[in-house]
Design an enzyme around this catalytic site. Structure first.
Site, PDB file in Angstrom:
ATOM      1  N   ASP A   1      23.641  81.331  14.642  1.00 17.59           N
ATOM      2  CA  ASP A   1      23.150  79.917  14.037  1.00 17.59           C
ATOM      3  C   ASP A   1      21.782  80.037  14.088  1.00 17.59           C
ATOM      4  O   ASP A   1      20.806  79.557  13.147  1.00 17.59           O
ATOM      5  CB  ASP A   1      23.605  78.859  15.112  1.00 17.59           C
ATOM      6  CG  ASP A   1      25.106  78.475  15.137  1.00 17.59           C
ATOM      7  OD1 ASP A   1      25.686  78.507  13.946  1.00 17.59           O
ATOM      8  OD2 ASP A   1      25.678  78.163  16.055  1.00 17.59           O
TER       9      ASP A   1
ATOM     10  N   ASN B   1      18.293  71.303  13.469  1.00 18.88           N
ATOM     11  CA  ASN B   1      18.842  71.138  14.731  1.00 18.88           C
ATOM     12  C   ASN B   1      18.355  69.847  15.717  1.00 18.88           C
ATOM     13  O   ASN B   1      19.018  68.727  16.025  1.00 18.88           O
ATOM     14  CB  ASN B   1      18.805  72.333  15.609  1.00 18.88           C
ATOM     15  CG  ASN B   1      20.044  73.354  15.727  1.00 18.88           C
ATOM     16  OD1 ASN B   1      20.940  72.809  15.036  1.00 18.88           O
ATOM     17  ND2 ASN B   1      19.851  74.247  16.225  1.00 18.88           N
ATOM     18  N   GLU B   2      16.943  70.036  15.809  1.00 20.42           N
ATOM     19  CA  GLU B   2      16.278  69.237  16.583  1.00 20.42           C
ATOM     20  C   GLU B   2      14.687  69.278  16.751  1.00 20.42           C
ATOM     21  O   GLU B   2      14.342  70.660  16.446  1.00 20.42           O
ATOM     22  CB  GLU B   2      16.934  69.239  18.092  1.00 20.42           C
ATOM     23  CG  GLU B   2      16.369  70.399  18.836  1.00 20.42           C
ATOM     24  CD  GLU B   2      17.029  71.480  18.869  1.00 20.42           C
ATOM     25  OE1 GLU B   2      16.342  72.497  18.376  1.00 20.42           O
ATOM     26  OE2 GLU B   2      18.225  71.660  19.010  1.00 20.42           O
TER      27      GLU B   2
ATOM     28  N   ASP C   1      10.089  66.001  32.093  1.00 19.35           N
ATOM     29  CA  ASP C   1       9.958  67.435  31.285  1.00 19.35           C
ATOM     30  C   ASP C   1       9.555  67.486  29.960  1.00 19.35           C
ATOM     31  O   ASP C   1       9.021  68.094  29.193  1.00 19.35           O
ATOM     32  CB  ASP C   1      10.924  68.407  31.539  1.00 19.35           C
ATOM     33  CG  ASP C   1      10.838  68.815  32.865  1.00 19.35           C
ATOM     34  OD1 ASP C   1       9.999  68.569  33.680  1.00 19.35           O
ATOM     35  OD2 ASP C   1      11.612  69.991  33.298  1.00 19.35           O
TER      36      ASP C   1
ATOM     37  N   THR D   1      25.215  69.651  19.144  1.00 15.75           N
ATOM     38  CA  THR D   1      26.087  70.831  19.868  1.00 15.75           C
ATOM     39  C   THR D   1      25.168  72.020  20.224  1.00 15.75           C
ATOM     40  O   THR D   1      25.538  72.970  20.930  1.00 15.75           O
ATOM     41  CB  THR D   1      27.202  71.746  18.661  1.00 15.75           C
ATOM     42  OG1 THR D   1      26.465  71.994  17.613  1.00 15.75           O
ATOM     43  CG2 THR D   1      28.129  70.527  18.438  1.00 15.75           C
ATOM     44  N   ALA D   2      23.871  71.996  19.963  1.00 18.62           N
ATOM     45  CA  ALA D   2      22.927  72.809  20.630  1.00 18.62           C
ATOM     46  C   ALA D   2      22.160  72.325  21.878  1.00 18.62           C
ATOM     47  O   ALA D   2      22.816  72.234  22.849  1.00 18.62           O
ATOM     48  CB  ALA D   2      22.045  73.219  19.223  1.00 18.62           C
TER      49      ALA D   2
ATOM     50  N   ASN E   1      20.729  69.480  22.569  1.00 20.56           N
ATOM     51  CA  ASN E   1      21.228  68.023  22.886  1.00 20.56           C
ATOM     52  C   ASN E   1      22.239  68.488  23.894  1.00 20.56           C
ATOM     53  O   ASN E   1      22.447  67.618  24.872  1.00 20.56           O
ATOM     54  CB  ASN E   1      21.450  67.468  21.873  1.00 20.56           C
ATOM     55  CG  ASN E   1      22.067  66.263  22.115  1.00 20.56           C
ATOM     56  OD1 ASN E   1      21.460  65.177  22.575  1.00 20.56           O
ATOM     57  ND2 ASN E   1      23.378  66.340  21.641  1.00 20.56           N
ATOM     58  N   LYS E   2      23.430  69.430  23.621  1.00 22.02           N
ATOM     59  CA  LYS E   2      24.515  69.565  24.512  1.00 22.02           C
ATOM     60  C   LYS E   2      24.284  69.815  25.833  1.00 22.02           C
ATOM     61  O   LYS E   2      24.805  69.195  26.919  1.00 22.02           O
ATOM     62  CB  LYS E   2      25.456  70.343  23.821  1.00 22.02           C
ATOM     63  CG  LYS E   2      26.680  70.432  24.686  1.00 22.02           C
ATOM     64  CD  LYS E   2      27.786  71.129  23.938  1.00 22.02           C
ATOM     65  CE  LYS E   2      29.196  71.108  24.846  1.00 22.02           C
ATOM     66  NZ  LYS E   2      29.221  71.679  26.177  1.00 22.02           N
TER      67      LYS E   2
HETATM   68  P1  NAP Z   1      18.639  81.168  20.894  1.00 22.88           P
HETATM   69  O1  NAP Z   1      17.951  81.154  22.301  1.00 22.88           O
HETATM   70  O2  NAP Z   1      19.473  82.110  20.517  1.00 22.88           O
HETATM   71  O3  NAP Z   1      19.556  79.666  20.970  1.00 22.88           O
HETATM   72  C1  NAP Z   1      20.358  79.298  22.003  1.00 22.88           C
HETATM   73  C2  NAP Z   1      21.960  79.271  21.499  1.00 22.88           C
HETATM   74  O4  NAP Z   1      22.022  77.954  20.775  1.00 22.88           O
HETATM   75  C3  NAP Z   1      22.412  80.354  20.853  1.00 22.88           C
HETATM   76  O5  NAP Z   1      23.638  80.614  21.404  1.00 22.88           O
HETATM   77  C4  NAP Z   1      22.418  79.625  19.416  1.00 22.88           C
HETATM   78  O6  NAP Z   1      23.451  80.392  18.738  1.00 22.88           O
HETATM   79  C5  NAP Z   1      22.853  78.627  19.679  1.00 22.88           C
HETATM   80  N1  NAP Z   1      22.633  77.492  18.720  1.00 22.88           N
HETATM   81  C6  NAP Z   1      21.697  77.184  17.709  1.00 22.88           C
HETATM   82  N2  NAP Z   1      22.062  76.298  16.880  1.00 22.88           N
HETATM   83  C7  NAP Z   1      23.392  75.784  17.309  1.00 22.88           C
HETATM   84  C8  NAP Z   1      24.192  74.451  16.842  1.00 22.88           C
HETATM   85  N3  NAP Z   1      23.695  73.752  16.027  1.00 22.88           N
HETATM   86  N4  NAP Z   1      25.223  74.503  17.483  1.00 22.88           N
HETATM   87  C9  NAP Z   1      25.754  75.029  18.696  1.00 22.88           C
HETATM   88  N5  NAP Z   1      25.232  76.001  19.179  1.00 22.88           N
HETATM   89  C10 NAP Z   1      23.732  76.476  18.469  1.00 22.88           C
HETATM   90  O7  NAP Z   1      17.588  80.622  20.052  1.00 22.88           O
HETATM   91  P2  NAP Z   1      17.806  80.501  18.067  1.00 22.88           P
HETATM   92  O8  NAP Z   1      18.941  81.276  17.784  1.00 22.88           O
HETATM   93  O9  NAP Z   1      16.615  80.537  17.709  1.00 22.88           O
HETATM   94  O10 NAP Z   1      18.414  79.206  18.224  1.00 22.88           O
HETATM   95  C11 NAP Z   1      17.380  77.970  18.428  1.00 22.88           C
HETATM   96  C12 NAP Z   1      18.054  76.892  18.827  1.00 22.88           C
HETATM   97  O11 NAP Z   1      18.335  77.163  20.373  1.00 22.88           O
HETATM   98  C13 NAP Z   1      17.272  75.268  18.974  1.00 22.88           C
HETATM   99  O12 NAP Z   1      17.314  74.730  17.913  1.00 22.88           O
HETATM  100  C14 NAP Z   1      17.958  74.803  20.320  1.00 22.88           C
HETATM  101  O13 NAP Z   1      19.107  73.811  19.951  1.00 22.88           O
HETATM  102  C15 NAP Z   1      18.595  75.865  21.162  1.00 22.88           C
HETATM  103  N6  NAP Z   1      18.115  75.830  22.345  1.00 22.88           N
HETATM  104  C16 NAP Z   1      18.769  75.566  23.407  1.00 22.88           C
HETATM  105  C17 NAP Z   1      18.604  75.468  24.663  1.00 22.88           C
HETATM  106  C18 NAP Z   1      19.384  74.952  25.753  1.00 22.88           C
HETATM  107  O14 NAP Z   1      20.560  74.708  25.486  1.00 22.88           O
HETATM  108  N7  NAP Z   1      18.725  74.656  26.925  1.00 22.88           N
HETATM  109  C19 NAP Z   1      16.882  75.638  24.887  1.00 22.88           C
HETATM  110  C20 NAP Z   1      16.187  76.253  23.874  1.00 22.88           C
HETATM  111  C21 NAP Z   1      16.857  76.148  22.345  1.00 22.88           C
HETATM  112  P3  NAP Z   1      23.498  82.074  18.153  1.00 22.88           P
HETATM  113  O15 NAP Z   1      23.211  82.886  19.247  1.00 22.88           O
HETATM  114  O16 NAP Z   1      24.257  81.989  17.011  1.00 22.88           O
HETATM  115  O17 NAP Z   1      22.058  82.140  17.214  1.00 22.88           O
END
Ligand code: NAP
Ligand code: MN
Length: 270
Positions: free
Chosen positions: A45, A127-128, A155, A166-167, A169-170
């Site tokens: 993603d 995404n966000e 924070d 689903t990212a 936000n979840k």
């Molecule tokens: P990453 O650290 O690899 O992303 C974190 C996880 O989010 C990975 O498993 C990624 O999937 C998954 N993801 C991304 N978009 C998604 C979606 N629309 N629905 C479900 N899962 C999703 O970093 P990245 O690949 O550059 O992705 C950036 C995204 O990471 C940001 O947009 C944010 O949504 C997410 N993120 C999540 C957290 C958290 O949950 N605490 C913190 C920071 C960022 P893949 O492994 O397939 O890339």
């Protein structure tokens, strides 16, 4: 039909990219990085987020499709061993206008960042976006449709699209929102609640044509993250956000309902 590929850069993704080019040539598909009709993302993603931002100025004329080389992705929903089928479907589409694939359009976030010097910059997120304090907690006032809503301290704040629900936000306990609902969701990141700072505590889903503003309420260095892209903002005055007038287009050569993807990704069964 013209296509471009963006890949994650790992061995499997590079191998699949080579294979894709080979198969695509057989189908008379034209490799064209500057103005593709279809952008193929090979990776995860995160790779799709990169592809989206690479072609952000061509959203009206470009559609996206994703092949995952790790676990099932939300944007990358084709498996590595299905690449032949995918290229064949793209080839059919190339040869006969009647075999047009279904396309889906997902909502995006429009944000306008204003600094103390009244400079404004516009961004779009798939995404966000998140806003966080760098040196301490974020202190902000949130207005909805130009009316004071709450004083936030904590924070940070996360504002997501339906497909981004689903990212990050979840992880914040926000709701999963179907991408056919043009909306944005505001979720709190560890808010502090006391007599002065009182927030709702639940996440909010705003429809199209509503907007909200986040006003910085102290001198603070902030981290603004748009999808995977980080920037530091020293002199933030406010951020206005709403559902964007633009959408992102995905090609669906076969149905894969959103709720099935949610089930497979998070509950683990097909
Ligand atoms: P990453 O650290 O690899 O992303 C974190 C996880 O989010 C990975 O498993 C990624 O999937 C998954 N993801 C991304 N978009 C998604 C979606 N629309 N629905 C479900 N899962 C999703 O970093 P990245 O690949 O550059 O992705 C950036 C995204 O990471 C940001 O947009 C944010 O949504 C997410 N993120 C999540 C957290 C958290 O949950 N605490 C913190 C920071 C960022 P893949 O492994 O397939 O890339
Ligand atoms: Mn990733």
């Amino acid at each position: 039909m013209k296509y471009a590929i963006l890949n994650r850069g790992d061995e499997l993704s590079l191998e699949l990219t080579e294979r894709f080019h080979y198969l695509a040539a057989e189908q008379q598909l034209i490799h064209h990085d500057e103005s593709p009709d279809i952008v193929v993302s090979i990776g995860g993603d995160g790779t799709m987020l990169q592809a989206f931002h690479r072609y952000i100025d061509q959203l009206n004329s470009t559609a996206f499709v994703g092949i995952h080389t790790g676990h099932l992705g939300f944007y990358a929903d084709w498996k590595a061993d299905e690449i032949e089928l995918l290229v064949q479907l793209m080839g059919n589409h190339n040869q006969a206008e009647t075999l047009q694939p279904r396309i889906v359009k997902y909502p995006l976030i429009d944000l306008i960042v204003t600094t103390h010097h009244q400079e404004t910059t516009r961004y779009t997120a798939l995404n966000e976006f998140t806003l966080k304090g760098i040196d301490g907690t974020l202190v902000a006032q949130i207005d909805i449709n130009d009316q004071l809503f709450e004083m936030f301290r904590g924070d940070g704040i996360c504002v997501s699209t339906p497909s981004g629900s689903t990212a990050y936000n979840k992880s914040l306990g926000g709701a999963m929102v179907h991408p056919s609902i043009a909306s944005i969701q505001l979720a709190e990141i560890a808010s502090i609640n006391n007599r002065v700072f009182r927030t709702l505590g639940s996440s909010l889903v705003l429809p199209k044509h509503h907007h909200f503003d986040i006003f910085s309420r102290k001198e603070q260095r902030l981290l603004l993250t748009i999808d995977h892209l980080n920037s530091t903002v020293d002199n933030l005055s406010s951020i206005r956000c709403q559902v964007s007038d633009q959408t992102v287009t995905f090609v669906r050569y076969r149905p894969f309902p959103f709720w099935n993807r949610v089930r497979e990704a998070f509950l683990g069964y097909e």
